[in-house]
Motif scaffolding. Structure first.
Motif, short mmCIF file in Angstrom:
data_model
loop_
_atom_site.label_atom_id
_atom_site.label_comp_id
_atom_site.label_asym_id
_atom_site.label_seq_id
_atom_site.Cartn_x
_atom_site.Cartn_y
_atom_site.Cartn_z
N GLU A 56 0.83 -1.19 0.00
CA GLU A 56 0.00 0.00 0.00
C GLU A 56 0.87 1.25 0.00
O GLU A 56 1.95 1.25 0.59
CB GLU A 56 -0.91 0.01 1.25
N ARG A 57 0.44 2.29 -0.63
CA ARG A 57 1.19 3.54 -0.67
C ARG A 57 1.49 4.01 0.75
O ARG A 57 0.65 3.90 1.65
CB ARG A 57 0.40 4.61 -1.42
N VAL A 58 2.67 4.54 0.94
CA VAL A 58 3.05 5.01 2.27
C VAL A 58 2.39 6.36 2.52
O VAL A 58 2.62 7.33 1.79
CB VAL A 58 4.58 5.17 2.40
N GLU A 59 1.55 6.41 3.55
CA GLU A 59 0.86 7.64 3.92
C GLU A 59 1.30 8.07 5.32
O GLU A 59 1.62 7.24 6.17
CB GLU A 59 -0.66 7.45 3.89
N ARG A 60 1.28 9.37 5.54
CA ARG A 60 1.66 9.88 6.86
C ARG A 60 0.55 9.56 7.86
O ARG A 60 -0.60 9.99 7.69
CB ARG A 60 1.88 11.39 6.79
N PRO A 61 0.87 8.81 8.91
CA PRO A 61 -0.16 8.51 9.91
C PRO A 61 -0.47 9.74 10.76
O PRO A 61 0.34 10.68 10.86
CB PRO A 61 0.48 7.41 10.76
N LEU A 62 -1.64 9.76 11.34
CA LEU A 62 -2.01 10.86 12.22
C LEU A 62 -1.15 10.81 13.47
O LEU A 62 -0.89 9.75 14.04
CB LEU A 62 -3.49 10.74 12.61
N ASP A 103 2.71 2.28 12.25
CA ASP A 103 2.57 3.73 12.06
C ASP A 103 3.91 4.43 12.14
O ASP A 103 4.17 5.38 11.39
CB ASP A 103 1.60 4.31 13.09
N LEU A 104 4.78 3.97 13.05
CA LEU A 104 6.09 4.60 13.19
C LEU A 104 6.94 4.33 11.95
O LEU A 104 7.62 5.23 11.44
CB LEU A 104 6.80 4.10 14.44
N LEU A 105 6.88 3.11 11.45
CA LEU A 105 7.61 2.78 10.23
C LEU A 105 7.14 3.68 9.08
O LEU A 105 7.96 4.26 8.35
CB LEU A 105 7.39 1.31 9.87
N ASP A 106 5.84 3.83 8.93
CA ASP A 106 5.31 4.65 7.84
C ASP A 106 5.64 6.12 8.03
O ASP A 106 5.94 6.85 7.07
CB ASP A 106 3.80 4.46 7.71
N LEU A 107 5.58 6.58 9.28
CA LEU A 107 5.90 7.98 9.55
C LEU A 107 7.35 8.27 9.16
O LEU A 107 7.64 9.27 8.48
CB LEU A 107 5.69 8.29 11.03
N LEU A 108 8.28 7.41 9.58
CA LEU A 108 9.69 7.62 9.24
C LEU A 108 9.93 7.50 7.73
O LEU A 108 10.75 8.22 7.16
CB LEU A 108 10.57 6.62 10.00
N ALA A 109 9.19 6.59 7.09
CA ALA A 109 9.33 6.43 5.64
C ALA A 109 8.87 7.68 4.90
O ALA A 109 9.51 8.14 3.95
CB ALA A 109 8.55 5.20 5.17
N VAL A 110 7.74 8.24 5.34
CA VAL A 110 7.23 9.48 4.73
C VAL A 110 8.23 10.61 4.96
O VAL A 110 8.57 11.37 4.04
CB VAL A 110 5.85 9.84 5.29
N ILE A 114 5.94 16.75 21.29
CA ILE A 114 6.60 15.50 21.61
C ILE A 114 7.28 14.93 20.37
O ILE A 114 6.79 15.11 19.25
CB ILE A 114 5.57 14.47 22.19
N HIS A 115 8.40 14.32 20.55
CA HIS A 115 9.16 13.74 19.44
C HIS A 115 8.29 12.71 18.73
O HIS A 115 7.65 11.88 19.36
CB HIS A 115 10.43 13.08 19.97
N PRO A 116 8.23 12.76 17.38
CA PRO A 116 7.33 11.86 16.65
C PRO A 116 7.60 10.38 16.91
O PRO A 116 6.67 9.58 16.94
CB PRO A 116 7.57 12.22 15.18
N VAL A 117 8.86 10.01 17.08
CA VAL A 117 9.17 8.61 17.39
C VAL A 117 8.60 8.25 18.76
O VAL A 117 7.95 7.21 18.92
CB VAL A 117 10.69 8.35 17.35
N ASP A 118 8.82 9.12 19.74
CA ASP A 118 8.35 8.84 21.10
C ASP A 118 6.83 8.81 21.17
O ASP A 118 6.25 8.01 21.91
CB ASP A 118 8.91 9.88 22.06
N GLU A 119 6.19 9.66 20.40
CA GLU A 119 4.73 9.68 20.43
C GLU A 119 4.17 8.34 19.99
O GLU A 119 3.28 7.78 20.63
CB GLU A 119 4.21 10.79 19.53
N GLN A 120 4.69 7.80 18.91
CA GLN A 120 4.20 6.52 18.39
C GLN A 120 4.52 5.38 19.34
O GLN A 120 3.68 4.51 19.62
CB GLN A 120 4.82 6.25 17.01
N VAL A 121 5.75 5.37 19.87
CA VAL A 121 6.16 4.28 20.76
C VAL A 121 5.39 4.34 22.08
O VAL A 121 4.90 3.32 22.59
CB VAL A 121 7.68 4.34 21.01
N ASN A 122 5.28 5.52 22.63
CA ASN A 122 4.59 5.66 23.93
C ASN A 122 3.12 5.28 23.83
O ASN A 122 2.55 4.74 24.79
CB ASN A 122 4.73 7.10 24.44
N ARG A 123 2.53 5.56 22.69
CA ARG A 123 1.13 5.18 22.50
C ARG A 123 0.98 3.66 22.58
O ARG A 123 0.05 3.14 23.21
CB ARG A 123 0.64 5.70 21.15
#
Length: 987
Positions: free
Chosen positions: A106-112, A728-735, A118-127
């Motif tokens: 599937e096309r890589v889309e930026r997750p919400l 979501d974190l993988l896709d966020l970093l890819a975007v 907060i750091h985008p990596v930490d936000e996804q991991v902490n969630r």
């Protein structure tokens, strides 16, 4: 219920083997569970999946039945569904069996995500941690963090100065500044290159039985520079796959394509060239598939992929991109064309400097020539007078007393020349008689002269004015045979018509002088006699000339003979030829005459001669430097495209349909307007709509830093791969990676500046470990065994003996005797490097494919593409880290450093810890280390010979200022430091 996360992995693992995208012939029950239409279609009154009446789905009945004849998967396959999996499938079907595609396609889309600071990596991991009720570890201490960062991004431990600078920086942003400095380090490119070299199957030899050495190391150095220069990953991709196809491609862009040519080369006898060539194309294609697509393309070589939406036809369509090189697969040449001659940056800089020096020397010569040109006429007049007064006696003209021919009239002219006239037969033979006076003769010279009565004023009356002398003999009256000729020389030889063939007793060969365009000068040939001919009281000499060539009428027309008594006569006297040219009116001088005069004039100028010597020296230096250039195999497409065929079972002899370059239908189409070649393929891979490249690449960088990727199978993002825990974190970093312009350093910076990366790696409780032993939720910081190459570099750097020179040819470091010899049946012999070359970074170690460097016990074999680290931990490894010369020598050097810098035992131990572990020692640790030191000291004092033997390891030697027993004891302690679990692991 998410189809790609919850359902598709089960179907792929348990069902696709019989009901997947494989060919209809191999498919069971004419059922495809990878295809929604086929899975839900009406089958004469029933449906396998019935979205309208889920309870009537045949699928439900088959996975829940107790009848082994009806049960799916069949028990004999050994792929039973677990209770949890059955429950998942039931829920999915009851919810209407909603379909979807494999998440990685599937096309890589930026997750919400929350943009509230907060750091985008930490936000996804902490969630994710919050959802699992897991508490994250606190941040690691600064010493641990700097060591972690330096090892991750440079492959080297931090220096004392780097640690102190970081510890002293208490202002906000200290970590970010450390990250920036580390990313700017030249060592960063070397560390990043290692993983890429394994993926690119880089080695310094061909592999297979012959295993000839190759020189691909300039490509390796290009990779290091690319990472250090932060070449955007899209350009990094395009240049390596298709740099040669870029408009006005630079040498560096062409060099980059060495990536494709890193494959093994089979030069074994008995192998068919075409079989080899096809194997090379397979390798290039499958390497591209692993590195950029993260797909197991090789599974489609013989049939449609069992699990992924890849057909056999699509596999061969991909091979068509790489099937256009002129490589034919023959032989084991480690520099099989196309090649590029290049070298290290230092060598290339030297060559550029040498070119400049040569240009400057040439300019000075030209300037001097122009300044003296006005004096040439005066010099010619002066030199003509000088030469006219000289007596030139190299050759003495001999005049025949009789001359006859079988088919022509031969006339002896007053000047001693012989002129042929009358009928010109197809073949002819001449006989001439001479009376030689008292003398000694060492050689004779035949001079062929131009004459107006010859064709176009040339040398004969043939159609071209050329002759072919097929035989010449000299015989005295009283001799039994002709005089033996020991050698000859001619002013010119026409192709295969050599002067030596004029006396080889073969009438089908001979001497001729046509230069391909004309005959614009007189010609001559010298015949050296084997024995000096001594003439007393005059003696008759007969000379026979034969013209029996298949070339008709090629009989010499005007000629004369000379004799000489010189031991080493010259065919043409330079002074004589110069005088002849000087006597000619300017209008009648040929280019050859003008050139001879000019050369002589310029040779008479001492300043010009000196400048010319400088010019020659500059040219010789440049040639010598260029001789050191390596031959790197690169890419180039043929002008005429080669046909690509589907191959039955991948066999080169089983050709099927012709296919054309193309990409799988399950992925986006090639970019509009792009050529259907490797360049188009490369641009397709890094297009924004491509779903795999960014994900696959980000996953490998995450794997590099955390030990395991978001997707554990870095080499396989297909349907058999796991669904990523942090999708979501993988896709966020890819975007972010793509939208940053494929900025690798920015991607690395984003990851390492997160709290997730900086967490302590300690396991705080048994329950925490049991819940997530592999740390997939990322509650802890990364901790894992370092690769062997990094362990070695750490030992060299900590001990202070690391040679940080970058680039250049690979070196042979320490290795046990006989390894190469045994594996190559004695054909390859190992010559160990010396001095500081032994301490270069592991990246520069010579890599022989049939047996890699023995010290790298966990590295890829470099025979095929590998992108997943081979992390192991066995007692065998300790045999290397405790006994290999590199580590013992490094330990001794470390011991010398701490002894020379510190007087107190405690201070020495603390310094060793700082150099190796970047931290202080606790009081308890000091007590333990001192106990070990005491024990080692007692043993070496009691046995001085063992101390000397222990210190003798390595090419470098102790300076002798430290007692052997003391140095040996501290060496043992330092070797233990280098072998601590904490040392061998990234904490």
């Amino acid at each position: 219920m998410v189809f790609s996360r919850d359902v598709l992995p089960i179907l792929s693992d348990k069902c696709f083997h019989c009901h997947g995208p494989d060919s209809k012939k191999a498919r069971k029950g004419n059922l495809r569970l990878d295809d929604e239409v086929d899975a839900k279609r009406d089958r004469d009154g029933y449906r396998v999946l019935d979205p309208v009446n889920p309870a009537k789905s045949e699928f439900l009945a088959r996975i829940a039945t107790d009848d082994e004849e009806e049960l799916m998967p069949p028990p004999e396959l050994g792929r039973p569904l677990s209770a949890a999996q059955i429950a998942t499938l039931k829920n999915w079907i009851n919810q209407g069996s909603k379909w979807g595609s494999h998440w990685a396609f599937e096309r890589v889309e930026r997750p919400l995500h929350d943009k509230g600071g907060i750091h985008p990596v930490d936000e996804q991991v902490n969630r994710k941690l919050k959802a699992k009720s897991v508490t994250a570890n606190p941040r690691a201490d600064r010493r641990t963090l700097i060591r972690r960062l330096k090892l991750d991004l440079t492959g080297l431990p931090p220096t004392l100065e780097q640690v102190e600078r970081f510890l002293a920086d208490n202002k906000p942003g200290a970590w970010e500044r450390l990250v920036a400095r580390t990313l700017a380090s030249p060592s960063y490119g070397e560390r990043m290159a290692w993983d890429w070299l394994e993926a690119a199957r880089y080695a310094d030899s061909n592999g297979y039985q012959g295993d000839n050495e190759r020189s691909m190391w300039p490509w390796r150095d290009w990779v290091v520079r690319a990472f250090n220069n932060n070449l955007p990953f899209d350009d990094f991709t395009i240049q390596q796959l298709a740099g040669d196809l870029l408009p006005d491609a630079t040498q560096d862009q062409i060099l980059a394509t060495g990536f494709n040519r890193n494959h093994m080369i089979n030069g074994e006898g008995g192998r068919i060239a075409e079989e080899n060539r096809v194997d090379y194309v397979f390798d290039m294609t499958e390497t591209m598939g692993t590195v950029w697509l993260g797909l197991t393309l090789n599974c489609s070589r013989c049939h449609d992929h069992k699990f992924d939406p890849l057909t056999q036809r699509e596999y061969y369509e991909l091979t068509a991109f790489f099937n256009q090189t002129p490589v034919n697969g023959g032989g084991g040449d480690p520099a099989t064309p196309p090649i590029l001659k290049t070298g290290s940056q230092e060598l290339m800089a030297e060559i550029e400097k040498a070119k400049e020096e040569q240009v400057e020397a040439m300019a000075m010569v030209l300037k001097r020539k122009e300044s003296i040109a006005k004096d040439q006429i005066d010099w010619e007049n002066r030199r003509r007078r000088e030469l006219s007064n000289l007596k030139i006696e190299d050759w003495k003209l001999v005049k025949p007393i009789n001359a006859k021919s079988k088919g022509q009239k031969l006339t002896i002219e007053p000047n001693g020349s012989v002129l042929a006239s009358g009928n010109n037969p197809e073949k002819d033979e001449y006989e001439l008689l001479y009376i030689l006076g008292n003398s000694e003769v060492t050689a004779f010279k035949l001079e062929a002269l131009r004459h107006p009565k010859m064709t176009k004023g040339r040398l004969a009356r043939s159609d071209s004015g050329n002759f072919v002398l097929t035989d010449i003999r000299f015989q005295t009256k009283d001799a039994k045979g002709s005089l033996p000729i020991s050698g000859s020389q001619a002013t010119y030889e026409q192709g295969s018509y050599k002067i030596a063939q004029a006396y080889d007793n073969d009438p089908s060969t001979g001497w001729a002088v046509w230069n391909g365009r004309t005959i614009d000068r007189d010609h001559a040939a010298m015949f050296r006699l084997k024995d000096t001919l001594k003439i007393e009281n005059d003696r008759a000499l007969s000379v026979s000339l034969k013209f029996n060539s298949t070339a008709k009428h090629h009989n010499i027309g005007y000629f004369r003979f000379y004799q000489t008594s010189l031991k080493d006569p010259k065919l043409e006297s330079e002074d004589e030829m110069l005088l002849f040219a000087l006597k000619l009116p300017v209008a009648k001088r040929t280019d050859a005459h003008k050139s001879r005069i000019k050369v002589a004039f310029e040779a008479a100028d001492s300043k010009l001669l000196k400048l010319r010597n400088n010019e020659k020296a500059a040219a010789d230096r440049l040639k010598k430097l260029q001789g050191r250039l390596a031959k790197v195999m690169v890419m180039k497409d043929m002008v005429k495209p080669r046909k690509t065929y589907m191959l039955d079972r991948g066999l080169y002899t089983k050709r099927g349909e012709v296919v054309f370059a193309g990409v799988p239908a399950s992925l986006p189409m090639l970019p509009k307007g792009e050529m259907n070649n490797r360049l188009g393929l490369a641009k397709w891979l890094v297009g924004r709509d491509h779903p795999l490249t960014a994900r696959v690449t980000v996953n490998r960088y995450w794997q590099m830093l955390f030990g395991i990727g978001f997707v554990k199978t870095a080499e396989d993002f297909g349907l058999q791969a796991e669904y990523p825990v942090h999708r979501d974190l993988l896709d966020l970093l890819a975007v972010e990676f793509m939208e940053s312009g494929w900025d690798v350093k920015q991607l690395i910076k984003t990851i390492v500046t997160s709290e997730t990366y900086r967490r302590s790696s300690k396991v705080l409780s048994h329950n925490q470990y049991e819940m997530d032993p592999e740390n997939r939720l990322l509650a802890r910081g990364p901790r894992f065994r370092m690769p062997s190459w990094m362990i070695r570099d750490q030992a060299l750097a900590s001990s202070g003996i690391l040679n940080d020179r970058q680039g250049g040819a690979s070196v042979n470091s320490y290795q046990p005797e006989g390894v190469w010899e045994e594996t190559s049946f004695g054909r390859k012999r190992y010559t160990q490097a010396t001095g500081s070359a032994l301490h270069r970074r592991s990246l520069y170690t010579f890599w022989r494919r049939i047996v890699g460097p023995t010290m790298f016990f966990d590295s890829a074999k470099r025979q095929v593409c590998e992108v997943k680290p081979l992390r192991t931990n066995t007692p065998m490894h300790a045999l290397i880290t405790m006994n290999d010369v590199t580590y013992v020598e490094a330990a001794r050097s470390l011991a010398e450093t701490i002894i020379n810098k510190e007087d107190e035992i405690n201070a020495r131990l603390i310094l060793a810890s700082k150099l190796v572990l970047a931290r202080e020692l606790s009081k308890r640790e000091i007590v333990i280390w001192k106990r070990s030191l005491d024990r080692a000291s007692r043993e070496f004092i009691a046995d001085p010979d063992s101390a000397k033997a222990y210190l003798s390891h390595g090419d470098s030697k102790p300076n002798g200022r430290i007692k052997p027993s003391e140095l040996a004891a501290w060496t043992a302690i330092c070797l233990n430091f280098l072998n601590l679990d904490e040392t061998l692991n990234k904490e």
